[in-house]
Design a protein around this motif. Sequence first.
Motif, PDB file in Angstrom:
ATOM      1  N   GLY A 131       0.772  -1.586  -0.224  1.00 57.37           N
ATOM      2  CA  GLY A 131      -0.139  -0.029  -0.482  1.00 57.37           C
ATOM      3  C   GLY A 131       1.068   1.499  -0.459  1.00 57.37           C
ATOM      4  O   GLY A 131       0.097   2.368   0.427  1.00 57.37           O
ATOM      5  N   GLY A 132       1.828   1.345   0.038  1.00 59.29           N
ATOM      6  CA  GLY A 132       3.140   2.437  -0.251  1.00 59.29           C
ATOM      7  C   GLY A 132       3.376   3.206   0.995  1.00 59.29           C
ATOM      8  O   GLY A 132       3.203   2.195   2.092  1.00 59.29           O
ATOM      9  N   VAL A 133       3.365   4.534   1.319  1.00 62.08           N
ATOM     10  CA  VAL A 133       3.751   5.036   2.370  1.00 62.08           C
ATOM     11  C   VAL A 133       3.059   5.077   3.007  1.00 62.08           C
ATOM     12  O   VAL A 133       3.331   5.676   4.186  1.00 62.08           O
ATOM     13  CB  VAL A 133       3.951   7.139   1.696  1.00 62.08           C
ATOM     14  CG1 VAL A 133       4.465   7.421   2.958  1.00 62.08           C
ATOM     15  CG2 VAL A 133       4.714   6.305   0.881  1.00 62.08           C
ATOM     16  N   LEU A 167       1.948   4.014   9.038  1.00 62.99           N
ATOM     17  CA  LEU A 167       1.701   3.012  10.487  1.00 62.99           C
ATOM     18  C   LEU A 167       2.068   2.851  10.941  1.00 62.99           C
ATOM     19  O   LEU A 167       2.518   2.478  11.978  1.00 62.99           O
ATOM     20  CB  LEU A 167       0.298   1.961  10.233  1.00 62.99           C
ATOM     21  CG  LEU A 167      -0.718   2.235   9.319  1.00 62.99           C
ATOM     22  CD1 LEU A 167      -2.102   1.528   8.336  1.00 62.99           C
ATOM     23  CD2 LEU A 167      -1.563   3.569   9.579  1.00 62.99           C
ATOM     24  N   GLU A 168       4.324   2.384  10.724  1.00 60.44           N
ATOM     25  CA  GLU A 168       4.545   1.580  11.571  1.00 60.44           C
ATOM     26  C   GLU A 168       5.414   2.442  12.173  1.00 60.44           C
ATOM     27  O   GLU A 168       5.799   2.209  13.370  1.00 60.44           O
ATOM     28  CB  GLU A 168       6.074   0.816  10.392  1.00 60.44           C
ATOM     29  CG  GLU A 168       5.686  -0.153   9.299  1.00 60.44           C
ATOM     30  CD  GLU A 168       5.812  -1.632  10.354  1.00 60.44           C
ATOM     31  OE1 GLU A 168       5.906  -1.594  11.392  1.00 60.44           O
ATOM     32  OE2 GLU A 168       5.760  -1.981   9.704  1.00 60.44           O
ATOM     33  N   VAL A 169       5.542   4.120  11.998  1.00 59.33           N
ATOM     34  CA  VAL A 169       5.939   4.656  12.861  1.00 59.33           C
ATOM     35  C   VAL A 169       4.907   4.265  14.045  1.00 59.33           C
ATOM     36  O   VAL A 169       5.489   4.816  15.009  1.00 59.33           O
ATOM     37  CB  VAL A 169       6.296   6.151  12.534  1.00 59.33           C
ATOM     38  CG1 VAL A 169       7.201   7.161  13.393  1.00 59.33           C
ATOM     39  CG2 VAL A 169       6.951   5.676  11.465  1.00 59.33           C
ATOM     40  N   LEU A 170       3.531   5.576  13.850  1.00 58.75           N
ATOM     41  CA  LEU A 170       2.410   4.927  14.693  1.00 58.75           C
ATOM     42  C   LEU A 170       2.345   4.064  15.424  1.00 58.75           C
ATOM     43  O   LEU A 170       2.090   4.606  16.512  1.00 58.75           O
ATOM     44  CB  LEU A 170       2.094   5.777  13.849  1.00 58.75           C
ATOM     45  CG  LEU A 170       1.332   7.348  12.755  1.00 58.75           C
ATOM     46  CD1 LEU A 170      -0.227   7.157  12.275  1.00 58.75           C
ATOM     47  CD2 LEU A 170       1.231   8.277  14.163  1.00 58.75           C
ATOM     48  N   ALA A 171       3.033   3.006  15.418  1.00 59.59           N
ATOM     49  CA  ALA A 171       2.450   1.787  15.883  1.00 59.59           C
ATOM     50  C   ALA A 171       3.400   2.598  17.102  1.00 59.59           C
ATOM     51  O   ALA A 171       3.469   1.594  18.586  1.00 59.59           O
ATOM     52  CB  ALA A 171       3.642   0.968  15.146  1.00 59.59           C
ATOM     53  N   TYR A 172       4.907   2.805  17.074  1.00 63.08           N
ATOM     54  CA  TYR A 172       5.805   2.851  18.098  1.00 63.08           C
ATOM     55  C   TYR A 172       5.410   4.123  19.131  1.00 63.08           C
ATOM     56  O   TYR A 172       5.392   3.706  20.213  1.00 63.08           O
ATOM     57  CB  TYR A 172       6.846   3.919  17.715  1.00 63.08           C
ATOM     58  CG  TYR A 172       8.132   2.401  16.682  1.00 63.08           C
ATOM     59  CD1 TYR A 172       9.374   1.796  18.169  1.00 63.08           C
ATOM     60  CD2 TYR A 172       7.729   2.091  15.769  1.00 63.08           C
ATOM     61  CE1 TYR A 172       9.797   0.458  17.842  1.00 63.08           C
ATOM     62  CE2 TYR A 172       8.328   0.551  15.535  1.00 63.08           C
ATOM     63  CZ  TYR A 172       9.344  -0.065  16.036  1.00 63.08           C
ATOM     64  OH  TYR A 172      10.250  -1.226  15.737  1.00 63.08           O
ATOM     65  N   ALA A 173       4.835   5.169  18.684  1.00 64.64           N
ATOM     66  CA  ALA A 173       3.655   6.350  19.170  1.00 64.64           C
ATOM     67  C   ALA A 173       3.005   5.633  20.387  1.00 64.64           C
ATOM     68  O   ALA A 173       2.425   5.773  20.996  1.00 64.64           O
ATOM     69  CB  ALA A 173       3.605   7.151  18.211  1.00 64.64           C
ATOM     70  N   ALA A 174       2.446   4.629  19.496  1.00 65.92           N
ATOM     71  CA  ALA A 174       0.929   3.760  20.640  1.00 65.92           C
ATOM     72  C   ALA A 174       1.685   2.897  21.928  1.00 65.92           C
ATOM     73  O   ALA A 174       0.621   2.906  22.427  1.00 65.92           O
ATOM     74  CB  ALA A 174      -0.010   3.110  19.216  1.00 65.92           C
ATOM     75  N   ASP A 175       2.692   2.710  21.030  1.00 66.03           N
ATOM     76  CA  ASP A 175       3.529   1.654  21.968  1.00 66.03           C
ATOM     77  C   ASP A 175       3.794   2.493  23.554  1.00 66.03           C
ATOM     78  O   ASP A 175       3.256   2.478  24.667  1.00 66.03           O
ATOM     79  CB  ASP A 175       4.361   0.491  22.124  1.00 66.03           C
ATOM     80  CG  ASP A 175       4.352   0.136  20.680  1.00 66.03           C
ATOM     81  OD1 ASP A 175       3.241  -0.678  20.568  1.00 66.03           O
ATOM     82  OD2 ASP A 175       5.089  -0.165  20.323  1.00 66.03           O
TER      83      ASP A 175
END
Length: 199
Positions: free
Chosen positions: A38-40, A45-53
Amino acid sequence: MTDAVRATWRNTTHDWAAEVDHAHLAAVRRAPETYAPGGVRHLILEVLAYAADEAECTGGGRAVVTLHADGSVSVTDDGRGTDTRLDAAGRPVKKPVMATKDLRFFDEPDAPALPDGHPRRGMSVVAALSDRLTHTNRRAAGSWTQRYEHGIPVTDLDPLPDDGTTGTRVHFHPAPGLAAATGTGLTAWPDHLTVTVER
């Protein structure tokens, strides 16, 4: 020779002993359709997953996604910042989140899905699939910034003056060929993380 202090650090999410995993980064770059489906949008979402952690650990947090006119993206959160420690010589060492695999997810067939339904692999996927990336880190014990190209650091940790805040900012310019992000579906996180999208 292995740093005596660093050798005592317990690996939780990344291997402290490996500052750059060139083979891992090269493997990601060879398969963007696998690691950025799905691209960018998936990279964001990969970056936001760390913020969510981080938000889950601290009882709540906020993140701002900015879609810049040049095609780059920045993700800024208000967490505690990326773990940074001092080695035996007193030099700062940051957890190698950008240049090595996430031990929890990357090779796991049952890795948790991100909001787009695709598996979480880790921040190194973002770095490897970006022409350039700047990681700015603000912690209570000190702040710094570092630049990467295709996942490989091209600067040392450059100190920053304290501004009274903590958190992380990841500003990346995706490699050519990845589908651009539209901002759709980036805010679908549990209640402990509030995400705002700006242009």
